[in-house]
Motif scaffolding. Structure first.
Motif, PDB file in Angstrom:
ATOM      1  N   ARG A  74       0.800  -1.227   0.000  1.00  0.00           N
ATOM      2  CA  ARG A  74       0.000   0.000   0.000  1.00  0.00           C
ATOM      3  C   ARG A  74       0.835   1.281   0.000  1.00  0.00           C
ATOM      4  NH1 ARG A  74      -5.473  -0.356   3.233  1.00  0.00           N
ATOM      5  NH2 ARG A  74      -5.624   1.596   2.173  1.00  0.00           N
ATOM      6  N   HIS A  75       2.078   1.188  -0.457  1.00  0.00           N
ATOM      7  CA  HIS A  75       2.907   2.387  -0.492  1.00  0.00           C
ATOM      8  C   HIS A  75       2.920   3.029  -1.872  1.00  0.00           C
ATOM      9  CE1 HIS A  75       4.256   1.848   3.545  1.00  0.00           C
ATOM     10  NE2 HIS A  75       4.703   0.633   3.290  1.00  0.00           N
ATOM     11  N   SER A  76       2.616   2.273  -2.906  1.00  0.00           N
ATOM     12  CA  SER A  76       2.643   2.839  -4.250  1.00  0.00           C
ATOM     13  C   SER A  76       1.350   3.597  -4.531  1.00  0.00           C
ATOM     14  CB  SER A  76       2.853   1.738  -5.294  1.00  0.00           C
ATOM     15  OG  SER A  76       1.708   0.945  -5.394  1.00  0.00           O
ATOM     16  N   GLN A  77       1.458   4.590  -5.374  1.00  0.00           N
ATOM     17  CA  GLN A  77       0.292   5.397  -5.740  1.00  0.00           C
ATOM     18  C   GLN A  77      -0.749   4.555  -6.464  1.00  0.00           C
ATOM     19  OE1 GLN A  77       0.711   8.051  -3.630  1.00  0.00           O
ATOM     20  NE2 GLN A  77      -0.489   9.014  -5.216  1.00  0.00           N
ATOM     21  N   ARG A  78      -0.291   3.646  -7.328  1.00  0.00           N
ATOM     22  CA  ARG A  78      -1.254   2.876  -8.094  1.00  0.00           C
ATOM     23  C   ARG A  78      -2.010   1.884  -7.231  1.00  0.00           C
ATOM     24  NH1 ARG A  78       2.182  -0.741 -12.348  1.00  0.00           N
ATOM     25  NH2 ARG A  78       3.156  -2.160 -10.875  1.00  0.00           N
ATOM     26  N   SER A  79      -1.374   1.322  -6.208  1.00  0.00           N
ATOM     27  CA  SER A  79      -2.121   0.405  -5.329  1.00  0.00           C
ATOM     28  C   SER A  79      -3.134   1.181  -4.492  1.00  0.00           C
ATOM     29  CB  SER A  79      -1.176  -0.394  -4.439  1.00  0.00           C
ATOM     30  OG  SER A  79      -0.504   0.440  -3.530  1.00  0.00           O
ATOM     31  N   LYS A  80      -2.785   2.391  -4.069  1.00  0.00           N
ATOM     32  CA  LYS A  80      -3.744   3.227  -3.332  1.00  0.00           C
ATOM     33  C   LYS A  80      -4.920   3.605  -4.226  1.00  0.00           C
ATOM     34  CE  LYS A  80      -0.395   5.287  -0.199  1.00  0.00           C
ATOM     35  NZ  LYS A  80       0.304   6.516   0.184  1.00  0.00           N
ATOM     36  N   ARG A  81      -4.604   3.943  -5.488  1.00  0.00           N
ATOM     37  CA  ARG A  81      -5.645   4.321  -6.441  1.00  0.00           C
ATOM     38  C   ARG A  81      -6.583   3.141  -6.715  1.00  0.00           C
ATOM     39  NH1 ARG A  81      -2.406   6.700 -10.012  1.00  0.00           N
ATOM     40  NH2 ARG A  81      -1.924   4.756 -11.058  1.00  0.00           N
ATOM     41  N   LEU A  82      -6.004   1.958  -6.863  1.00  0.00           N
ATOM     42  CA  LEU A  82      -6.820   0.772  -7.122  1.00  0.00           C
ATOM     43  C   LEU A  82      -7.719   0.456  -5.931  1.00  0.00           C
ATOM     44  CD1 LEU A  82      -7.484  -1.673  -8.947  1.00  0.00           C
ATOM     45  CD2 LEU A  82      -5.720  -2.902  -7.684  1.00  0.00           C
ATOM     46  N   MET A  83      -7.183   0.493  -4.731  1.00  0.00           N
ATOM     47  CA  MET A  83      -7.980   0.163  -3.543  1.00  0.00           C
ATOM     48  C   MET A  83      -9.053   1.216  -3.279  1.00  0.00           C
ATOM     49  SD  MET A  83      -6.986  -2.749  -2.724  1.00  0.00           S
ATOM     50  CE  MET A  83      -7.695  -3.045  -1.144  1.00  0.00           C
ATOM     51  N   ALA A  84      -8.829   2.446  -3.717  1.00  0.00           N
ATOM     52  CA  ALA A  84      -9.840   3.486  -3.543  1.00  0.00           C
ATOM     53  C   ALA A  84     -10.952   3.366  -4.580  1.00  0.00           C
ATOM     54  CB  ALA A  84      -9.195   4.864  -3.639  1.00  0.00           C
TER      55      ALA A  84
END
Length: 144
Positions: A74-84
């Motif tokens: 959960r540190h990368s921007q894309r993983s945060k974007r996907l989970m949101a």
């Protein structure tokens, strides 16, 4: 011909995942189109939660399962974007692993790091307020 959710999911899920996972933000029309597709998928999934429309595995995206190590961090921007935007495309087990890793990173201080507040019996309120007022915001978030 009746509405075929399975066909809609097969067509839009991979494209929406790819957009969330590698969104560049350079093409406004493309971004608006895929934002609409993600909204459609989220609305269909919300409806599916109330009354199942397909098997639960129908919402998962294979590429998201392959990328679960990065999602768990959960540190990368894309993983945060996907989970949101599309958390339903990641299996519950992988989301739970990511949550437990994230919550252990933000763990509260242990009992050994607790802040002591000493009060006298006859002056509980005065002593307590005086000592708590002198604490830092970080100490107030911890254990008293």
């Amino acid at each position: 011909q009746p509405f075929m959710l399975r066909k809609v999911l097969q067509m839009y899920k991979p494209a929406a995942f790819a957009w969330c996972w590698s969104s560049s933000g350079k093409d406004a029309v493309r971004d608006e189109l895929f934002a609409w597709v993600v909204t459609l998928l989220r609305d269909l999934h919300a409806r599916h939660c109330r009354r199942p429309l397909c098997k639960p595995s129908g919402w998962l995206v294979d590429e998201a399962q392959d990328a679960h190590a990065e999602i768990a961090q959960r540190h990368s921007q894309r993983s945060k974007r996907l989970m949101a935007r599309m958390p339903f495309c990641v299996s519950f087990r992988h989301r739970a692993d990511a949550f437990s890793l994230h919550s252990s990173d933000n763990a509260r201080p242990s009992a050994a790091e607790a802040t002591r507040v000493r009060v006298r019996r006859c002056r509980i309120l005065d002593d307590g307020l005086a000592q708590v007022a002198a604490l830092t915001p970080l100490q107030l978030q911890g254990r008293l």
